[in-house]
Design a protein around this motif. Structure first.
Motif, PDB file in Angstrom:
ATOM      1  N   ALA A   1      42.899 -98.982  69.380  1.00 17.85           N
ATOM      2  CA  ALA A   1      44.352 -98.824  69.528  1.00 17.85           C
ATOM      3  C   ALA A   1      45.025 -98.690  68.167  1.00 17.85           C
ATOM      4  O   ALA A   1      45.932 -97.872  67.982  1.00 17.85           O
ATOM      5  CB  ALA A   1      44.932-100.017  70.295  1.00 17.85           C
ATOM      6  N   ARG A   2      44.565 -99.515  67.204  1.00 19.78           N
ATOM      7  CA  ARG A   2      45.148 -99.428  65.865  1.00 19.78           C
ATOM      8  C   ARG A   2      44.827 -98.083  65.218  1.00 19.78           C
ATOM      9  O   ARG A   2      45.640 -97.518  64.491  1.00 19.78           O
ATOM     10  CB  ARG A   2      44.625-100.576  64.998  1.00 19.78           C
ATOM     11  CG  ARG A   2      45.323-101.900  65.260  1.00 19.78           C
ATOM     12  CD  ARG A   2      45.009-102.899  64.168  1.00 19.78           C
ATOM     13  NE  ARG A   2      43.622-103.336  64.216  1.00 19.78           N
ATOM     14  CZ  ARG A   2      43.220-104.438  64.828  1.00 19.78           C
ATOM     15  NH1 ARG A   2      44.081-105.209  65.449  1.00 19.78           N
ATOM     16  NH2 ARG A   2      41.940-104.782  64.826  1.00 19.78           N
ATOM     17  N   ALA A   3      43.613 -97.575  65.479  1.00 23.56           N
ATOM     18  CA  ALA A   3      43.210 -96.309  64.874  1.00 23.56           C
ATOM     19  C   ALA A   3      44.093 -95.159  65.337  1.00 23.56           C
ATOM     20  O   ALA A   3      44.330 -94.209  64.592  1.00 23.56           O
ATOM     21  CB  ALA A   3      41.752 -96.015  65.208  1.00 23.56           C
ATOM     22  N   GLN A   4      44.574 -95.249  66.561  1.00 24.48           N
ATOM     23  CA  GLN A   4      45.420 -94.185  67.101  1.00 24.48           C
ATOM     24  C   GLN A   4      46.729 -94.044  66.348  1.00 24.48           C
ATOM     25  O   GLN A   4      47.310 -92.979  66.283  1.00 24.48           O
ATOM     26  CB  GLN A   4      45.699 -94.441  68.582  1.00 24.48           C
ATOM     27  CG  GLN A   4      44.479 -94.264  69.463  1.00 24.48           C
ATOM     28  CD  GLN A   4      44.773 -94.592  70.914  1.00 24.48           C
ATOM     29  OE1 GLN A   4      45.863 -95.025  71.267  1.00 24.48           O
ATOM     30  NE2 GLN A   4      43.794 -94.382  71.770  1.00 24.48           N
TER      31      GLN A   4
ATOM     32  N   ASP B   1      28.409-114.121  78.140  1.00 24.28           N
ATOM     33  CA  ASP B   1      28.287-113.875  76.700  1.00 24.28           C
ATOM     34  C   ASP B   1      29.680-113.590  76.136  1.00 24.28           C
ATOM     35  O   ASP B   1      30.108-112.439  76.042  1.00 24.28           O
ATOM     36  CB  ASP B   1      27.349-112.697  76.445  1.00 24.28           C
ATOM     37  CG  ASP B   1      27.062-112.494  74.959  1.00 24.28           C
ATOM     38  OD1 ASP B   1      27.785-113.094  74.135  1.00 24.28           O
ATOM     39  OD2 ASP B   1      26.150-111.711  74.637  1.00 24.28           O
ATOM     40  N   MET B   2      30.395-114.671  75.776  1.00 25.00           N
ATOM     41  CA  MET B   2      31.771-114.527  75.307  1.00 25.00           C
ATOM     42  C   MET B   2      31.837-113.882  73.923  1.00 25.00           C
ATOM     43  O   MET B   2      32.829-113.250  73.581  1.00 25.00           O
ATOM     44  CB  MET B   2      32.467-115.881  75.294  1.00 25.00           C
ATOM     45  CG  MET B   2      32.745-116.432  76.693  1.00 25.00           C
ATOM     46  SD  MET B   2      33.680-115.280  77.730  1.00 25.00           S
ATOM     47  CE  MET B   2      35.228-115.168  76.821  1.00 25.00           C
ATOM     48  N   GLU B   3      30.792-114.036  73.124  1.00 28.05           N
ATOM     49  CA  GLU B   3      30.796-113.378  71.819  1.00 28.05           C
ATOM     50  C   GLU B   3      30.831-111.862  71.987  1.00 28.05           C
ATOM     51  O   GLU B   3      31.572-111.165  71.294  1.00 28.05           O
ATOM     52  CB  GLU B   3      29.579-113.808  71.002  1.00 28.05           C
ATOM     53  CG  GLU B   3      29.636-115.245  70.497  1.00 28.05           C
ATOM     54  CD  GLU B   3      28.484-115.550  69.551  1.00 28.05           C
ATOM     55  OE1 GLU B   3      27.735-114.604  69.197  1.00 28.05           O
ATOM     56  OE2 GLU B   3      28.323-116.729  69.171  1.00 28.05           O
ATOM     57  N   ALA B   4      30.012-111.365  72.910  1.00 30.57           N
ATOM     58  CA  ALA B   4      30.001-109.921  73.163  1.00 30.57           C
ATOM     59  C   ALA B   4      31.324-109.473  73.776  1.00 30.57           C
ATOM     60  O   ALA B   4      31.839-108.397  73.455  1.00 30.57           O
ATOM     61  CB  ALA B   4      28.832-109.555  74.083  1.00 30.57           C
ATOM     62  N   PHE B   5      31.873-110.302  74.663  1.00 33.33           N
ATOM     63  CA  PHE B   5      33.180-109.979  75.249  1.00 33.33           C
ATOM     64  C   PHE B   5      34.240-109.876  74.163  1.00 33.33           C
ATOM     65  O   PHE B   5      35.034-108.932  74.134  1.00 33.33           O
ATOM     66  CB  PHE B   5      33.574-111.047  76.278  1.00 33.33           C
ATOM     67  CG  PHE B   5      34.965-110.865  76.830  1.00 33.33           C
ATOM     68  CD1 PHE B   5      35.206-109.991  77.873  1.00 33.33           C
ATOM     69  CD2 PHE B   5      36.044-111.570  76.296  1.00 33.33           C
ATOM     70  CE1 PHE B   5      36.488-109.815  78.377  1.00 33.33           C
ATOM     71  CE2 PHE B   5      37.321-111.402  76.783  1.00 33.33           C
ATOM     72  CZ  PHE B   5      37.542-110.514  77.835  1.00 33.33           C
ATOM     73  N   ASP B   6      34.248-110.862  73.271  1.00 30.50           N
ATOM     74  CA  ASP B   6      35.231-110.846  72.186  1.00 30.50           C
ATOM     75  C   ASP B   6      35.049-109.628  71.291  1.00 30.50           C
ATOM     76  O   ASP B   6      36.025-109.056  70.798  1.00 30.50           O
ATOM     77  CB  ASP B   6      35.137-112.131  71.358  1.00 30.50           C
ATOM     78  CG  ASP B   6      35.591-113.363  72.139  1.00 30.50           C
ATOM     79  OD1 ASP B   6      36.344-113.188  73.117  1.00 30.50           O
ATOM     80  OD2 ASP B   6      35.182-114.489  71.771  1.00 30.50           O
ATOM     81  N   ARG B   7      33.792-109.223  71.062  1.00 32.11           N
ATOM     82  CA  ARG B   7      33.550-108.021  70.256  1.00 32.11           C
ATOM     83  C   ARG B   7      34.123-106.787  70.934  1.00 32.11           C
ATOM     84  O   ARG B   7      34.720-105.920  70.287  1.00 32.11           O
ATOM     85  CB  ARG B   7      32.048-107.831  70.023  1.00 32.11           C
ATOM     86  CG  ARG B   7      31.452-108.753  68.980  1.00 32.11           C
ATOM     87  CD  ARG B   7      30.104-108.232  68.509  1.00 32.11           C
ATOM     88  NE  ARG B   7      29.142-108.109  69.592  1.00 32.11           N
ATOM     89  CZ  ARG B   7      28.317-109.083  69.988  1.00 32.11           C
ATOM     90  NH1 ARG B   7      28.372-110.269  69.378  1.00 32.11           N
ATOM     91  NH2 ARG B   7      27.475-108.887  70.968  1.00 32.11           N
TER      92      ARG B   7
ATOM     93  N   MET C   1      36.629-106.723  73.043  1.00 32.42           N
ATOM     94  CA  MET C   1      38.080-106.816  72.943  1.00 32.42           C
ATOM     95  C   MET C   1      38.548-106.403  71.556  1.00 32.42           C
ATOM     96  O   MET C   1      39.547-105.678  71.405  1.00 32.42           O
ATOM     97  CB  MET C   1      38.542-108.244  73.247  1.00 32.42           C
ATOM     98  CG  MET C   1      38.416-108.643  74.705  1.00 32.42           C
ATOM     99  SD  MET C   1      39.550-107.720  75.792  1.00 32.42           S
ATOM    100  CE  MET C   1      41.126-108.406  75.273  1.00 32.42           C
ATOM    101  N   ALA C   2      37.831-106.863  70.523  1.00 33.90           N
ATOM    102  CA  ALA C   2      38.196-106.504  69.154  1.00 33.90           C
ATOM    103  C   ALA C   2      38.058-105.003  68.936  1.00 33.90           C
ATOM    104  O   ALA C   2      38.903-104.372  68.284  1.00 33.90           O
ATOM    105  CB  ALA C   2      37.322-107.273  68.166  1.00 33.90           C
ATOM    106  N   ALA C   3      36.995-104.416  69.498  1.00 33.60           N
ATOM    107  CA  ALA C   3      36.798-102.976  69.356  1.00 33.60           C
ATOM    108  C   ALA C   3      37.916-102.199  70.039  1.00 33.60           C
ATOM    109  O   ALA C   3      38.377-101.164  69.528  1.00 33.60           O
ATOM    110  CB  ALA C   3      35.438-102.577  69.946  1.00 33.60           C
TER     111      ALA C   3
ATOM    112  N   ALA D   1      31.640-108.360  81.531  1.00 31.78           N
ATOM    113  CA  ALA D   1      32.884-109.126  81.648  1.00 31.78           C
ATOM    114  C   ALA D   1      34.060-108.313  81.127  1.00 31.78           C
ATOM    115  O   ALA D   1      35.162-108.348  81.694  1.00 31.78           O
ATOM    116  CB  ALA D   1      32.766-110.446  80.877  1.00 31.78           C
ATOM    117  N   PHE D   2      33.827-107.558  80.050  1.00 29.00           N
ATOM    118  CA  PHE D   2      34.902-106.723  79.498  1.00 29.00           C
ATOM    119  C   PHE D   2      35.269-105.596  80.456  1.00 29.00           C
ATOM    120  O   PHE D   2      36.447-105.281  80.636  1.00 29.00           O
ATOM    121  CB  PHE D   2      34.487-106.144  78.147  1.00 29.00           C
ATOM    122  CG  PHE D   2      35.503-105.202  77.572  1.00 29.00           C
ATOM    123  CD1 PHE D   2      36.658-105.686  76.972  1.00 29.00           C
ATOM    124  CD2 PHE D   2      35.332-103.831  77.657  1.00 29.00           C
ATOM    125  CE1 PHE D   2      37.615-104.825  76.458  1.00 29.00           C
ATOM    126  CE2 PHE D   2      36.273-102.955  77.150  1.00 29.00           C
ATOM    127  CZ  PHE D   2      37.422-103.455  76.543  1.00 29.00           C
TER     128      PHE D   2
END
Length: 885
Positions: A433-436, A418-424, A426-428, A392-393
């Motif tokens: 992006a923040r790490a950059q 599996d929306m939990e995996a999708f959300d993970r 997205m969070a990753a 889905a991601f």
């Protein structure tokens, strides 16, 4: 319960009756505010009281006893439920009457009772009222109006008490319900208002904001008790038309009718098709209103909400078998039904049509690609198996396929996601992006400027009217990221002064350059930047002497460069106004860059600007320049600025006091914007304005680059010189160059056609040689040949000649290096050759990879393209081997 005996009313009649009723009571009628609220805490207008927030807070006052309105509202917190039943809507109209201390709780109840029983004619035996648990005051008011005791219910804080937060303004509510009858209820003996069944339909909520909740939870009386009521127009329309759901009212029934005509389905005949028809009707109405209020599709904020609604409507159209663009049909029906009430729908008709068409086409391509990927993924799943969130991601990230559509498709096929995996995932992605930017953020957080901003006062800017300031004091120096006391000749240093005429880069306008000097000291300023705490950093090189904190210096801006920047900045304002006039009021600035050399202006628009439109825009700007209009800057409150019609940048945060720049006559300027930059004093200073390019910078965003004054003149001179050179070479007058070029192009095309005819026609020596060299394959003859300089269409012409000149079964495998250096392959055979075993598709598929391409086709005709012309001979050899020749 018997059929209702009260008269029916249309939505328009109810709206008019409500507003007229409260106007007659002394309330001021307010038009609906935009769906884009004047409140940074709100994404979209979602209640009638939004536009009255300042009145409730006391920062604005009203001469009348109250207000009334019919407000456009949009809520998408329950978007997944929209369409599942007849209740949920994304867009709706909210009738409301409001008091900011002007009339009482009793009056609000009395007027509501009068309106629904007398003006709407609803029978009292069908009306039920809920009140807050201990609101005896409201109980007594309803009873005094004749409401039976058994028609009044007391509900708790979750249902009948409104609060702005844990502390602050709050108060009890009273809701009015309509009894639709036992036949639509749950059948329980204790069924009453507040039950989850459909029997009791709440249609009007009266909120009495009369308390101020303290930190200890106690309720203190407010000095001014407010009233905020809201009645859903779709809901009361359904009641007044003797219907049971929002979608049964006249407005939405008309929109459902559009869906019926597009799909051939009949509303009410099938649960699944009903859901899609409701979604198409609701979402298309919401989309129409959003675009009319200037919201454009994007991947964030309001634009994302719009895009999600639009795509969901298109998706359900596809489910219903509508493969061609269809949203325009809904748009036009919304305009027909509501354009007289909301004129912005008609005024923005071209914009709405353009945005809808562009988005529908774009999403159509996305839908086909993404759905194909998803169907392949689902084919690998067992019955009832969950689609991995990673899949889905990938759909979301790679194809732009909305995850809510992925869920709908999967659910329709019996698969969860599996929306939990999708959300993970997205969070990753967000973490990556923040790490950059982590190192940059940390560097900026822990540097000298943070400390200086806490200890050094903000720099005073005096550069609006002066290019030089004497007696400036050096407050700080920063060298290599460290605060220092001095800098010597040869050092690069950032200098902070107490006062400066240098403009720090801001709002797209580049920073000033110039010189900081005193006796024996010269610093060349190469840039000026804004730092934390309002400090202005002069990025400089110490050319002579030594500078110390505490020195008194003279700051001198490069006047020539500053003047060019002023002109280009004023040009962006004129350009913005001209674009709005030519393209429409939906145009909003989306970014800009103002330098001495040129200006760049990004703006919202849904398609490429035509050459004619660009010419009109350019002519409007030059008209204002030639008219020598004054450019005046005034400082005023933000409220006065907005009242004057000044254009504010969407999403920009402004202080209480702002600068307003107007170009043109004071009473009717061509342009008026909130702006803190530097500008020309008169439009004539710009001299000339020339647009040099127009391009796309993303979905629904365009970019114009332009020049003024010296840059524009140099551009014109350069292009004129090129034109004169061309006219000289073509031996014609400059004005005749286009005509001469057209003639040459026509002559060239004729020559190319003659050449191709010579190469592929019956008289072609090259083709004749290839035919004479045809290989006998037993049951047919086969021509293998290479024709460089031809296109794929030319190979088809060569095949036509081969068929004409060769008697009996024949086939061919032809290749060419095109004029662009690419490869064209073609294989073809007569029906007899195919019957004898020749397969054009198989041959092309086998040899295409030799030229870096892919292809295929039917047994009697197949084509392929490739990028590697060096493999052509190898491909023809492979064809010979494939055919066993």
């Amino acid at each position: 319960m018997s059929t209702p005996d009260f008269p029916t009313m249309t939505t328009a009649q109810i709206r008019d009756e409500f507003l007229r009723f409260f106007e007659d009571k002394g309330c001021k009628l307010f038009p609906s505010s935009s769906l884009v609220p004047d409140d940074p805490s709100l994404l979209l207008a979602n209640a009638g009281m939004n536009q009255f927030k300042q009145y409730y807070l006391g920062t604005k006052t009203l001469g009348e006893i109250g207000a009334c309105s019919c407000q456009k509202c949009l809520r998408t917190n329950d978007i997944d439920n929209i369409g599942l039943d007849g209740r949920h809507l994304s867009f709706f109209e909210m009738l409301g009457n409001f008091s900011f201390g002007g009339y009482t709780k009793r009056q609000a109840c009395e007027w509501a009772f009068d309106f629904i029983t007398t003006h709407l004619g609803l029978p009292l035996d069908r009306l039920y009222f809920t009140i807050f648990t201990d609101d005896d005051d409201c109980h007594d008011i309803w009873r005094s109006l004749g409401v039976p005791e058994d028609h009044i219910s007391r509900l708790g804080e979750d249902d009948n008490f409104w609060a702005a937060g844990p502390t602050g303004p709050c108060g009890p509510c009273s809701e009015i319900y309509y009894d639709q009858g036992e036949e639509v209820g749950c059948g329980r003996a204790d069924c009453a208002p507040g039950c989850d069944c459909d029997r009791f339909l709440e249609f009007w909520n009266l909120v009495f904001t009369q308390y101020d909740r303290q930190e200890d939870g106690t309720l203190a009386d407010l000095p001014h008790q407010n009233v905020d009521t809201g009645m859903g127009l779709e809901r009361i329309s359904a009641i007044m038309q003797h219907k049971s759901t929002n979608y049964d009212g006249d407005i939405l029934q008309s929109l459902l009718g559009v869906g019926e005509r597009l799909t051939g389905a009949r509303y009410g005949a099938d649960r699944k098709s009903d859901m899609s028809l409701r979604i198409m009707a609701d979402h298309s109405r919401a989309v129409t209103f959003m675009i009319a209020d200037g919201i454009l599709p994007s991947n964030e904020g309001r634009g994302y909400v719009l895009r999600r609604l639009l795509r969901r409507a298109v998706f359900h159209g596809r489910i219903m078998g509508v493969t061609k663009p269809f949203l325009a049909a809904y748009v036009h029906e919304v305009q027909r039904l509501l354009g007289d009430v909301y004129p912005e729908l008609v005024k923005s008709s071209a914009l709405i049509d353009g945005i809808v068409a562009a988005e529908e086409e774009r999403f159509g391509a996305t839908l086909e690609t993404g759905r194909s990927y998803l169907e392949d993924a689902m084919a690998d799943l067992a019955d009832g198996e969950t689609l991995p969130g990673e899949t889905a991601f990938a759909l979301h990230d790679t194809y732009g396929f909305p995850v809510d559509l992925t869920r709908e498709i999967c659910e329709g096929a019996g698969h969860a996601v599996d929306m939990e995996a999708f959300d993970r995932e997205m969070a990753a992605q967000r973490d990556r992006a923040r790490a950059q930017v982590k190192d940059e953020v940390w560097t900026n957080f822990d540097n000298a400027w943070v400390s200086l901003s806490e200890n050094v006062p903000a720099t005073e800017f005096v550069g609006y009217d002066a290019d030089e300031a004497a007696g400036c004091k050096v407050l700080a120096l920063v060298h290599d990221g460290e605060s220092v006391d001095s800098a010597e000749e040869g050092d690069d240093v950032e200098v902070v002064l107490d006062v400066t005429p240098f403009y720090a880069e801001m709002g797209g306008e580049v920073g000033d350059t110039g010189r900081i000097s005193s006796e024996g000291l010269v610093l060349d300023v190469t840039d000026t930047k804004g730092r934390d705490g309002g400090l202005v950093a002069h990025v400089a090189h110490v050319g002579e002497g030594m500078v110390h904190v505490g020195d008194v210096v003279t700051a001198t801006v490069d006047r020539t460069r500053r003047e060019l920047i002023r002109r280009n900045h004023t040009a962006t304002h004129l350009l913005d106004a001209a674009l709005k006039e030519v393209l429409g009021a939906h145009v909003n600035q989306a970014g800009s860059l103002v330098t001495p050399e040129h200006l760049r202006f990004d703006f919202t628009h849904f398609e490429a600007v035509t050459r004619d439109e660009l010419s009109r825009v350019e002519a409007l700007v030059n008209r204002e320049i030639m008219a020598a209009k004054p450019v005046v800057t005034r400082v005023m409150s933000i409220e006065d600025a907005k009242a004057s019609g000044a254009v504010a940048l969407f999403g920009e945060k402004y202080g209480d006091v702002v600068r307003v720049v107007s170009a043109g006559e004071e009473d009717k300027p061509f342009s008026r914007e909130l702006c803190g930059g530097c500008h020309a004093h008169n439009t004539s200073e710009l001299g000339l304005f020339k647009i040099v390019s127009e391009s796309s910078v993303g979905s629904n965003a365009r970019r114009i680059e332009a020049l003024t004054s010296k840059g524009a003149l140099a551009y014109v001179d350069e292009n004129l010189a090129a034109l004169y050179d061309a006219s000289s070479e073509l031996k014609c007058r400059p004005v005749e160059v286009p005509q001469r070029i057209d003639a040459l192009k026509s002559s060239l095309r004729e020559g190319e056609q003659r050449l191709k005819a010579a190469l592929t026609g019956g008289s072609s020596d090259q083709l004749s040689h290839a035919i004479d060299s045809a290989i006998d394959a037993g049951a047919f003859r086969c021509v293998l040949a290479r024709f460089d300089g031809m296109e794929a269409s030319d190979l088809r012409s060569a095949w036509d000649t081969i068929r004409e000149r060769v008697d009996g079964p024949v086939a061919c495998v032809l290749a060419a290096k095109t004029p662009e250096g690419k490869v064209a392959l073609m294989a073809a055979g007569t029906d007899e050759a195919v019957a004898a075993g020749f397969g054009a598709g198989a041959v092309v598929k086998a040899i295409a990879e030799r030229v870096g391409g892919r292809g295929g086709g039917r047994p009697n005709m197949a084509q392929a393209g490739g990028k590697d012309a060096s493999g052509i001979d190898d491909a023809l050899t492979a064809a010979r081997d494939q055919l066993g020749l």
